[in-house]
Design a protein around this motif. Structure first.
Motif, short mmCIF file in Angstrom:
data_model
loop_
_atom_site.label_atom_id
_atom_site.label_comp_id
_atom_site.label_asym_id
_atom_site.label_seq_id
_atom_site.Cartn_x
_atom_site.Cartn_y
_atom_site.Cartn_z
N ALA A 64 0.82 -1.21 0.00
CA ALA A 64 0.00 0.00 0.00
C ALA A 64 0.86 1.26 0.00
CB ALA A 64 -0.94 -0.01 1.20
N ILE A 65 1.92 1.25 0.78
CA ILE A 65 2.80 2.43 0.83
C ILE A 65 3.43 2.69 -0.53
CG2 ILE A 65 4.97 3.31 1.78
CD1 ILE A 65 4.18 1.92 4.43
N ARG A 66 3.93 1.63 -1.17
CA ARG A 66 4.54 1.80 -2.49
C ARG A 66 3.52 2.32 -3.49
NH1 ARG A 66 7.12 -3.16 -1.16
NH2 ARG A 66 5.64 -4.32 -2.46
N LEU A 67 2.31 1.76 -3.46
CA LEU A 67 1.29 2.17 -4.41
C LEU A 67 0.87 3.62 -4.18
CD1 LEU A 67 -0.81 1.69 -6.60
CD2 LEU A 67 -2.30 0.66 -4.86
N ILE A 68 0.59 3.98 -2.95
CA ILE A 68 0.12 5.34 -2.66
C ILE A 68 1.19 6.37 -3.01
CG2 ILE A 68 -0.61 6.88 -0.80
CD1 ILE A 68 -1.85 4.36 0.54
N ARG A 69 2.45 6.05 -2.76
CA ARG A 69 3.51 6.98 -3.11
C ARG A 69 3.56 7.22 -4.62
NH1 ARG A 69 8.44 4.90 0.86
NH2 ARG A 69 7.67 5.92 2.79
N ARG A 70 3.21 6.21 -5.42
CA ARG A 70 3.17 6.39 -6.87
C ARG A 70 1.97 7.26 -7.28
NH1 ARG A 70 4.14 0.78 -6.99
NH2 ARG A 70 2.07 0.40 -7.91
N LEU A 71 0.92 7.24 -6.49
CA LEU A 71 -0.27 8.02 -6.82
C LEU A 71 -0.17 9.47 -6.35
CD1 LEU A 71 -3.09 5.46 -5.86
CD2 LEU A 71 -1.84 5.68 -8.02
N GLU A 72 0.65 9.71 -5.35
CA GLU A 72 0.74 11.04 -4.75
C GLU A 72 1.09 12.15 -5.75
OE1 GLU A 72 3.34 10.96 -1.41
OE2 GLU A 72 2.04 9.68 -0.21
N PRO A 73 2.05 11.93 -6.67
CA PRO A 73 2.39 13.02 -7.59
C PRO A 73 1.24 13.46 -8.49
CG PRO A 73 4.12 11.36 -7.58
CD PRO A 73 2.96 10.78 -6.83
N HIS A 74 0.19 12.65 -8.57
CA HIS A 74 -0.96 12.99 -9.40
C HIS A 74 -2.04 13.71 -8.59
CE1 HIS A 74 0.63 10.53 -12.69
NE2 HIS A 74 0.94 9.63 -11.77
N GLY A 75 -1.71 14.11 -7.37
CA GLY A 75 -2.64 14.88 -6.56
C GLY A 75 -3.72 14.05 -5.90
N LEU A 76 -3.37 12.89 -5.40
CA LEU A 76 -4.32 12.02 -4.72
C LEU A 76 -4.86 12.73 -3.47
CD1 LEU A 76 -5.61 9.15 -4.51
CD2 LEU A 76 -3.65 8.53 -3.08
N ALA A 77 -6.19 12.80 -3.35
CA ALA A 77 -6.80 13.49 -2.20
C ALA A 77 -6.80 12.62 -0.96
CB ALA A 77 -8.23 13.91 -2.55
N PHE A 78 -7.14 11.35 -1.09
CA PHE A 78 -7.00 10.40 0.02
C PHE A 78 -6.97 8.99 -0.51
CE2 PHE A 78 -11.78 10.92 0.22
CZ PHE A 78 -12.15 9.60 0.05
N ALA A 79 -6.41 8.10 0.29
CA ALA A 79 -6.35 6.67 -0.03
C ALA A 79 -7.24 5.94 0.96
CB ALA A 79 -4.92 6.16 0.07
N GLU A 80 -8.22 5.24 0.43
CA GLU A 80 -9.21 4.56 1.28
C GLU A 80 -8.88 3.07 1.39
OE1 GLU A 80 -14.00 3.50 1.03
OE2 GLU A 80 -13.23 5.35 0.13
N ALA A 81 -9.05 2.54 2.60
CA ALA A 81 -8.97 1.11 2.87
C ALA A 81 -7.73 0.47 2.26
CB ALA A 81 -10.24 0.41 2.35
N PRO A 82 -6.53 0.90 2.68
CA PRO A 82 -5.31 0.41 2.04
C PRO A 82 -4.96 -1.04 2.37
CG PRO A 82 -4.75 1.84 3.87
CD PRO A 82 -6.24 1.93 3.71
N CYS A 83 -5.35 -1.51 3.57
CA CYS A 83 -4.95 -2.84 4.03
C CYS A 83 -6.18 -3.61 4.52
CB CYS A 83 -3.96 -2.75 5.19
SG CYS A 83 -2.46 -1.84 4.81
N ALA A 84 -5.96 -4.87 4.87
CA ALA A 84 -7.04 -5.67 5.43
C ALA A 84 -7.64 -4.96 6.64
CB ALA A 84 -6.51 -7.04 5.85
N PRO A 85 -8.97 -4.97 6.79
CA PRO A 85 -9.60 -4.19 7.84
C PRO A 85 -9.19 -4.58 9.25
CG PRO A 85 -11.18 -5.66 6.78
CD PRO A 85 -9.96 -5.69 5.95
N GLU A 86 -8.76 -5.82 9.44
CA GLU A 86 -8.34 -6.25 10.78
C GLU A 86 -6.89 -5.91 11.09
OE1 GLU A 86 -8.05 -9.91 8.02
OE2 GLU A 86 -9.33 -8.15 8.29
N ASP A 87 -6.15 -5.41 10.10
CA ASP A 87 -4.72 -5.14 10.27
C ASP A 87 -4.51 -3.72 10.80
OD1 ASP A 87 -1.98 -5.11 10.22
OD2 ASP A 87 -1.80 -5.28 8.04
N ILE A 88 -4.75 -3.52 12.08
CA ILE A 88 -4.66 -2.19 12.68
C ILE A 88 -3.24 -1.64 12.58
CG2 ILE A 88 -4.88 -0.88 14.82
CD1 ILE A 88 -7.15 -2.74 15.62
#
Length: 393
Positions: free
Chosen positions: A226-250
């Motif tokens: 998720a971190i690698r993916l979101i960092r690739r999306l950030e330069p395109h002006g990503l407003a937020f990243a929803e539900a990046p990991c399994a819901p139980e993985d706090i």
């Protein structure tokens, strides 16, 4: 005011055909099974091919009626059985004028058996919404008044989902909504066939620099992925990243939140403050997305207060329903302070408006990038003749 008593609690399963499955056309390897479900291979999650919901009716001895709703998209008969066998016999004969007290009593019935989530809490959400509706109708005021007062008569709405088969078609679809006055758009990474980075790049080019573009990652990734993916999306002006990991993985989600430069959003699957608190304590999110169909009004407000205390904004989730719990979400959200957006499921909200009617002079609607709230008592809406006919006697 003379005490009233609940005489009847009735749950109805509502089914509504849809032309295109949720999240768009089927992909290679996806098929409709004998129960009418598909498994989206992108996130290995079960979805129905038609919309389904549970509508709940509470009648009192003084002739008042309150309406509630919860999720019925998977195994709706499970929720109806809980209402019929567990909740209705306990509710019958009770004074309905204390929704929060009743919610706590119903929660206590089963939590020591491990039923502090899932279908049981969904059933409680429907009951809770109906009780708040009933109280508002009895007093002649909207639910938002009961919750302390309305801060917002209009709520910003972002377009959720671009259910078209190809990326150029999805960009064109988003541009159509932009031309209608909408400024926020969320795409589903699990059906971004060319990859999430290509999806947001094309959307940014098509929508321009001012559009807010969000990505729903649908719990698919490990924290590192998720971190690698979101960092690739950030330069395109990503407003937020929803539900990046399994819901139980706090801890994994907390790691993502610390490792990226955009807000993380989550919470649609969480039903109580007991589930929200550890995620807030671990700073898993900057945006909370409570889903009224899972929480009900009582827990929604408690979650909102908890998020406020942790400086987390609220952007309520809104998925499959006929409109009753959507009205409840708008009523409750309008009483919150930090409310940048409310999700707008255009493929569900607009077609289903025919299934509800206003209890006052104004119906809820969503136009030019904003929800307008109904102004009548209770939820502000009730089942229309079309829905009542589908429910039967």
């Amino acid at each position: 005011m003379r005490a009233d008593r609940i005489t009847r609690v009735t749950a109805y399963v509502i089914e509504i055909p849809r032309d295109v499955p949720y999240l768009g056309p089927l992909r290679d390897g996806e098929f409709v099974n004998r129960a009418g479900y598909i498994v989206r291979l992108g996130n290995r999650t079960l979805y129905p091919t038609q919309d389904r919901s549970i509508v709940l009716r509470i009648d009192t001895e003084q002739g008042l009626t309150g309406w509630g709703e919860t999720y019925g998209i998977v195994a709706p008969e499970a929720v109806r059985a809980i209402v019929d066998d567990v909740l209705a016999p306990v509710l019958e004969g009770r004074d309905p004028s204390a929704p929060a007290v009743i919610h706590e009593d119903l929660y206590d019935l089963m939590h020591v058996r491990g039923f502090f989530g899932g279908f049981y809490l969904d059933a409680l959400a429907a009951v809770d919404i109906a009780l708040w509706d009933l109280l508002g109708r009895r007093l002649g005021v909207p639910v938002s008044t009961l919750l302390g007062g309305r801060r917002h008569d209009r709520i910003p709405a972002y377009v959720s989902g671009l259910p078209r088969a190809t990326l150029p078609e999805r960009v064109d679809f988003a541009r159509e909504w932009q031309a209608r006055g909408f400024a926020g758009f969320k795409f589903a990474a699990v059906v971004a066939d060319d990859g999430a980075e290509a999806e947001i790049s094309a959307l940014r080019e098509g929508l321009g620099p001012k559009a807010s573009i969000m990505a729903d990652l649908h719990w698919k990734n490990s924290a590192a992925e998720a971190i690698r993916l979101i960092r690739r999306l950030e330069p395109h002006g990503l407003a937020f990243a929803e539900a990046p990991c399994a819901p139980e993985d706090i801890l994994g989600v907390a790691e993502v939140a610390r490792g990226v430069g955009v807000p993380v959003a989550l919470g649609e699957e969480l039903r109580t403050v007991f589930e929200w608190l550890p995620r807030l304590q671990h700073r898993c999110m900057a945006i909370g997305q409570p889903e009224m169909g899972h929480t009900g009004i009582t827990e929604f407000l408690r979650i909102g207060a908890l998020c406020h205390a942790h400086h987390v904004a609220i952007m309520p989730h809104a998925a499959i329903g006929i409109g009753l719990f959507m009205a409840a979400s708008l009523q409750a959200a309008s009483a919150l302070q930090k409310l940048p957006w409310h999700e707008y499921q255009h493929s569900i909200f607009d077609p289903n408006l025919r299934l509800t009617q206003p209890t006052g002079s104004r119906h809820m609607h969503c136009e030019a990038g904003f929800y307008t709230l109904p102004d009548g008592p209770g939820l502000g809406v009730e089942p229309s003749p079309a829905l009542l006919a589908q429910m039967g006697p």
